[in-house]
Scaffold this active site. Structure first.
Site, short mmCIF file in Angstrom:
data_model
loop_
_atom_site.label_atom_id
_atom_site.label_comp_id
_atom_site.label_asym_id
_atom_site.label_seq_id
_atom_site.Cartn_x
_atom_site.Cartn_y
_atom_site.Cartn_z
N ASP A 70 0.88 -1.14 -0.16
CA ASP A 70 -0.03 0.00 -0.02
C ASP A 70 1.02 1.46 0.13
O ASP A 70 1.86 1.15 -0.63
CB ASP A 70 -0.70 -0.08 1.11
CG ASP A 70 -2.37 0.50 1.08
OD1 ASP A 70 -2.28 1.95 0.93
OD2 ASP A 70 -3.47 0.09 1.12
N HIS A 102 -3.36 5.77 4.01
CA HIS A 102 -4.16 4.55 3.63
C HIS A 102 -3.55 3.41 4.19
O HIS A 102 -4.38 2.20 4.65
CB HIS A 102 -4.22 4.71 2.10
CG HIS A 102 -5.16 3.72 1.56
ND1 HIS A 102 -4.72 2.50 0.97
CD2 HIS A 102 -6.57 3.89 1.15
CE1 HIS A 102 -6.10 1.80 0.30
NE2 HIS A 102 -6.94 2.79 0.41
N SER A 255 -11.18 -0.89 0.26
CA SER A 255 -10.04 -0.90 0.66
C SER A 255 -10.14 -1.22 2.13
O SER A 255 -8.84 -1.72 2.52
CB SER A 255 -9.58 0.58 0.49
OG SER A 255 -9.20 0.97 -0.75
#
Length: 464
Positions: A70, A102, A255
């Site tokens: 990521d 994230h 996600s």
């Protein structure tokens, strides 16, 4: 080639599109676990998918690594103790710090430490975390970089590779990287995407990848979640997680659903015997994620881990018919629980909550109660508790006088109270075993009741 990845945050707001090139430790607890992490009360996905029930027997293993491919992962207290060094393919160094946020939130959903009074409870508490940075501060990355990250994670022995990224176009370089990970024994888990579309999203739509869609508390698909026959499993699409600054916030999107599934995959990988990536994939595939169902779907031949077992509500003293409960759990499922009293089988229950009704009469004295739990592989766990059975009323002696009666009561369990009953009505009570009661001179019907602490009663008439 550049493609877009949508990222959802609390309230359903969509951040600017993020470019990306898409080329167990066994534990001895038997009840559903409720950790003390501040955010746990709002983590509806944990209970909805029965992860808290699965925690009764498995919370991960230090021998299982989940790779978060990521934007990097920051070393928050909830993550740092189990984080490996990892790699930054954006800056080509070994410091995969998160400059976007994230990846840190994805890592927290999958594997934040539980029951440590900090942040939230991740799914796989004991799994190692491998941070692999393939996206920059803007969430921008290329298929070639992502493929490098997948290969690196597989080379590092990651059992699970979590990819909260993707795009709408196929890529041979990604397919080759996934194939490489498959050959290394890794399970690749990827987000189905947030376009609300049935069109395939990659790498999620690569056949051997476990693709993840997002659902709400009622198991309804979030409108933003991609869907279709190429989506293998759905999971909670909004989960609490710590941002890269440590502040807890809601994290929504496929996600978020993806690392949730990766965490459950980590739990499955921590069981005995160790399942293959293909077996974990099969156990997780189909409908909404259910951790207990997935555990039960794993092959259990060769399982040597015994169930965990404990008495539930059981009275210290037994009189007449009493209810005995048990709590039992096993990584692959409990086949049955049996209750024995004094060596005699009282009953068998094959599903939780395990409940038995035992007729203790006419026993008096100490009785051993034994619970036996068998798992699906035949492993046996036993536990014993001693209960005093008292089905005998107290002994009562009366000393009568013209206007009184003195009562002396004895019992092995102890006397709870004495009552004087005159003409059918209780006129006096006393908490104790010896009492002198006054009796009306013209009373026609006089009785004394003695109750022991087990609830047995002796009634004695007083003749005038």
């Amino acid at each position: 080639m550049r493609v877009l990845l949508g990222l959802l945050l609390a309230g359903g707001a969509v951040l600017p599109a993020v470019p990306a090139q898409a080329a167990i430790e066994p534990v001895a607890h038997t009840d559903a676990v409720r950790p003390d992490d501040p955010g746990y009360a709002r983590q509806w996905g944990i209970t909805r998918t029965h992860v808290n029930d699965a925690w009764s027997t498995v919370r991960g293993s230090s021998g299982v690594t989940i790779a978060i491919v990521d934007t990097g992962v920051n070393r928050l207290p909830d993550l740092a103790p189990r984080m490996l060094t990892g790699h930054d393919f954006v800056n080509d160094d070994d410091d995969p710090a998160d400059d976007n946020g994230h990846g840190t939130m994805a890592a927290g959903v999958a594997a934040a430490t539980g029951n440590n009074k900090t942040g939230v409870a991740g799914v796989c508490w004991s799994c190692k975390i491998l941070p692999v940075k393939v996206l920059n501060a803007k969430g921008d990355g290329g298929y070639d970089t992502i493929a490098e990250g997948i290969r690196y994670a597989a080379d590092q022995g990651a059992a699970i590779i979590s990819l909260s990224l993707g795009g709408s176009e196929k890529s041979q370089i990604l397919s080759d990287a996934v194939s490489y990970a498959d050959q290394k024994g890794s399970l690749v888990v990827a987000a189905a995407g947030n376009a609300g579309s049935p069109l395939p999203h990659y790498p999620a739509a690569i056949p051997s990848v476990l693709s993840v869609g997002g659902v709400d508390q009622q198991d309804h698909r979030y409108s933003w979640s991609n869907y279709g026959s190429w989506v293998n499993v759905t999971a909670p699409g909004c989960n609490l997680a710590q941002r890269r600054d440590g502040v807890t916030d809601e994290y929504c999107g496929t996600s978020s659903a993806t690392p949730f599934v990766a965490g459950v995959a980590g739990l499955l990988a921590s069981t005995d015997p160790a399942p293959t990536a293909a077996q974990i994939r099969v156990a997780l595939t189909g409908g909404r994620l259910d951790a207990l169902r997935s555990l039960a779907a794993l092959p259990y031949a060769g399982d040597k881990t015994k169930p965990v077992l404990a008495f539930g509500a059981t009275p210290a003293q037994a009189r007449g018919v009493v209810t005995v409960t048990a709590a039992a759990a096993d990584q692959h499922g409990v086949s049955r629980v049996e209750l024995y009293a004094g060596g005699k089988l009282i009953g068998t229950d094959v599903s939780a909550p395990y409940t038995f009704r035992w007729q203790s009469a006419p026993r008096n004295g100490v009785v051993p109660l034994d619970l036996r739990a068998y798992d699906r592989a035949g492993n046996l766990t036993q536990t014993r508790r001693y209960v005093r059975a008292d089905n005998l009323a107290p002994a009562v002696k009366l000393a009568k006088a013209a206007t009184s009666v003195t009562v002396r009561a004895t019992d092995a369990s102890g006397i709870a109270r004495l009552e004087l009953v005159v003409n059918g009505k209780v006129t006096s009570r006393y908490s104790g075993s010896v009492r002198k009661f006054s009796v009306p001179a013209r009373a026609k019907n006089v009785q004394v009741r003695a109750y022991d602490k087990a609830g047995n009663v002796r009634v004695a008439g007083v003749r005038r």
